[in-house]
Design a protein around this motif. Structure first.
Motif, PDB file in Angstrom:
ATOM      1  N   THR A   1       0.858  -1.169   0.000  1.00 22.81           N
ATOM      2  CA  THR A   1       0.000   0.000   0.000  1.00 22.81           C
ATOM      3  C   THR A   1       0.897   1.223   0.000  1.00 22.81           C
ATOM      4  OG1 THR A   1      -1.879   1.097   1.078  1.00 22.81           O
ATOM      5  CG2 THR A   1      -0.213   0.160   2.519  1.00 22.81           C
TER       6      THR A   1
ATOM      7  N   GLY B   1       1.114   5.604   0.832  1.00 16.13           N
ATOM      8  CA  GLY B   1       0.489   6.788   1.398  1.00 16.13           C
ATOM      9  C   GLY B   1       1.360   7.450   2.442  1.00 16.13           C
TER      10      GLY B   1
ATOM     11  N   PHE C   1       0.270   7.965   5.665  1.00 15.44           N
ATOM     12  CA  PHE C   1      -0.038   7.280   6.918  1.00 15.44           C
ATOM     13  C   PHE C   1       0.282   8.156   8.128  1.00 15.44           C
ATOM     14  CE2 PHE C   1      -0.170   3.847   3.940  1.00 15.44           C
ATOM     15  CZ  PHE C   1      -1.146   3.008   4.442  1.00 15.44           C
TER      16      PHE C   1
ATOM     17  N   VAL D   1      -1.480   7.204  11.540  1.00 15.02           N
ATOM     18  CA  VAL D   1      -1.863   5.784  11.568  1.00 15.02           C
ATOM     19  C   VAL D   1      -3.185   5.650  12.339  1.00 15.02           C
ATOM     20  CG1 VAL D   1      -1.040   3.419  11.874  1.00 15.02           C
ATOM     21  CG2 VAL D   1       0.609   5.248  11.581  1.00 15.02           C
TER      22      VAL D   1
ATOM     23  N   HIS E   1      -6.402   4.292   8.408  1.00 15.85           N
ATOM     24  CA  HIS E   1      -5.159   3.614   8.024  1.00 15.85           C
ATOM     25  C   HIS E   1      -5.137   2.177   8.544  1.00 15.85           C
ATOM     26  CE1 HIS E   1      -3.259   7.878   8.091  1.00 15.85           C
ATOM     27  NE2 HIS E   1      -3.638   7.573   6.852  1.00 15.85           N
ATOM     28  N   GLN E   2      -5.588   2.003   9.772  1.00 14.36           N
ATOM     29  CA  GLN E   2      -5.566   0.666  10.380  1.00 14.36           C
ATOM     30  C   GLN E   2      -6.429  -0.321   9.599  1.00 14.36           C
ATOM     31  OE1 GLN E   2      -6.575   1.272  14.572  1.00 14.36           O
ATOM     32  NE2 GLN E   2      -5.188   3.030  14.614  1.00 14.36           N
TER      33      GLN E   2
ATOM     34  N   VAL F   1       4.534  -1.263   3.216  1.00 11.49           N
ATOM     35  CA  VAL F   1       3.957   0.082   3.190  1.00 11.49           C
ATOM     36  C   VAL F   1       4.989   1.029   2.595  1.00 11.49           C
ATOM     37  CG1 VAL F   1       3.053   2.002   4.561  1.00 11.49           C
ATOM     38  CG2 VAL F   1       2.483  -0.355   5.172  1.00 11.49           C
TER      39      VAL F   1
ATOM     40  N   LYS G   1       5.723   7.094  13.524  1.00 13.65           N
ATOM     41  CA  LYS G   1       4.991   6.400  12.471  1.00 13.65           C
ATOM     42  C   LYS G   1       5.504   4.974  12.292  1.00 13.65           C
ATOM     43  CE  LYS G   1       4.309   8.804   8.775  1.00 13.65           C
ATOM     44  NZ  LYS G   1       4.471   9.468   7.458  1.00 13.65           N
TER      45      LYS G   1
ATOM     46  N   SER H   1     -10.000  10.666   8.594  1.00 18.92           N
ATOM     47  CA  SER H   1      -8.875  11.102   7.771  1.00 18.92           C
ATOM     48  C   SER H   1      -7.899  11.893   8.639  1.00 18.92           C
ATOM     49  CB  SER H   1      -9.353  11.998   6.622  1.00 18.92           C
ATOM     50  OG  SER H   1      -9.830  13.236   7.116  1.00 18.92           O
ATOM     51  N   SER H   2      -6.673  12.061   8.144  1.00 25.19           N
ATOM     52  CA  SER H   2      -5.686  12.852   8.871  1.00 25.19           C
ATOM     53  C   SER H   2      -6.145  14.305   8.977  1.00 25.19           C
ATOM     54  CB  SER H   2      -4.328  12.769   8.174  1.00 25.19           C
ATOM     55  OG  SER H   2      -3.858  11.430   8.158  1.00 25.19           O
TER      56      SER H   2
END
Length: 316
Positions: free
Chosen positions: A20, A22, A24, A27, A31-32, A51, A77, A164-165
């Motif tokens: 994947t 991104g 992240f 997290v 994301h999880q 990742v 991270k 989302s972040s």
């Protein structure tokens, strides 16, 4: 978990994986969910999970002064990704060379030649390549041509809104630690090393551990009830994070933590500070005496909070 920095450090043993891509950042639970599906597909295919992340994050490269606050530094991270059971992290330097790669060049160099990806898990809004020309449909076509499958990650919602972040930053900026814990699946924390400061806290009767942030801005600011782990023991504390408006500023945010029941030398130690409840905004005080009075009140409030709710992980 293995960390590989740059395509040039990939070896033949790294080829063949489920991946994947991104930032992240944080997290969080969205994301999880991606990482859980990544682990499932990796187990089904008998391959390691990978990742792909970027340092700096793309928005930090394009507009360093306007980039959003980091939720997690690289060290944090990587620790979180390790806890999620990731086998391999490929960290790519986001620089001019990477920025100028077309979507097709990125897929060929990174996914095909570099990693030998067999399956790719990404969000359906994922964009990449020069001018963000690559998207989910592009990956579907590239995968069909190059021999890997592509699947869109499931969107995770909390209280009817997508996790989302960006949303997490908004929630933290508002000081809503209860909601941020829902979005993260854990309390928000910051990890950093204790550095020498101005010793102002000691002069004011409240010595602090000054945590090195290495950030231009932070996702939250103010005075908070926090806990800090020292030698495996969780310590109750109170912290100020922000620009310290009452003292001479160096233009950088600071995290200063007063541990309520600890005496000892913490310089050079790596500490994780976990945020539990917001007490107040940062304030500019007219004098050091007024600042001292406010700090004493903050400490008294923290002692009362921890007596009533020892190591609570959310707001009341």
């Amino acid at each position: 978990m293995q960390l590989v920095r740059g395509l040039h450090n990939l070896r033949p043993r790294h080829r063949g994986c489920v991946a994947t891509i991104g930032n992240f950042d944080g997290v969080h639970r969205g994301h999880q969910a991606i990482l859980a599906r990544l682990r499932e597909r990796a187990a089904e295919l008998g391959l390691p999970s990978c990742v792909v992340i970027f340092e700096p994050q793309p928005r930090e490269y394009f507009a360093p002064d306007k980039a959003p606050a980091r939720l997690t530094r690289l060290r944090e991270k990587l620790q979180l990704l390790n806890e999620q059971g990731v086998d391999l992290v490929l960290c790519l330097a986001f620089n001019r060379r990477l920025r100028e790669l077309s979507a097709a060049e990125f897929v060929h160099a990174t996914l095909v030649e570099g990693l030998g990806v067999r399956h790719l898990e990404v969000g359906d809004d994922f964009r990449f390549g020069c001018d963000r020309a690559g998207d989910f449909n592009f990956l579907l076509k590239a995968g069909a041509a190059e021999g890997f499958t592509v699947e869109a990650a499931t969107t995770i919602e909390v209280d009817g809104e997508r996790v989302s972040s960006t949303r997490l930053r908004q929630v933290l900026a508002a000081g809503d630690l209860q909601l941020s814990e829902k979005l993260l699946g854990r309390p928000f924390s910051i990890t950093g090393r204790v550095m020498h400061g101005q010793a102002l806290g000691r002069q004011l009767g409240a010595p602090t551990a000054n945590i090195q942030l290495k950030r231009k801005n932070t996702p939250l600011s103010g005075v908070f009830m926090v806990s800090t782990e020292v030698d495996g023991v969780v310590q109750p504390a109170v912290a100020n994070i922000g620009m310290r408006p009452s003292v001479e500023s160096d233009g950088q945010p600071h995290l200063e933590v007063h541990l309520l029941n600890f005496q000892g030398d913490l310089y050079g130690r790596l500490l994780r500070v976990t945020f539990h409840r917001r007490l107040r905004d940062e304030q500019r005080f007219a004098s050091l005496e007024a600042l001292k009075t406010a700090i004493e009140a903050d400490i008294a409030a923290a002692r009362e909070y921890w007596r009533a709710s020892p190591f609570t992980t959310s707001q009341d």
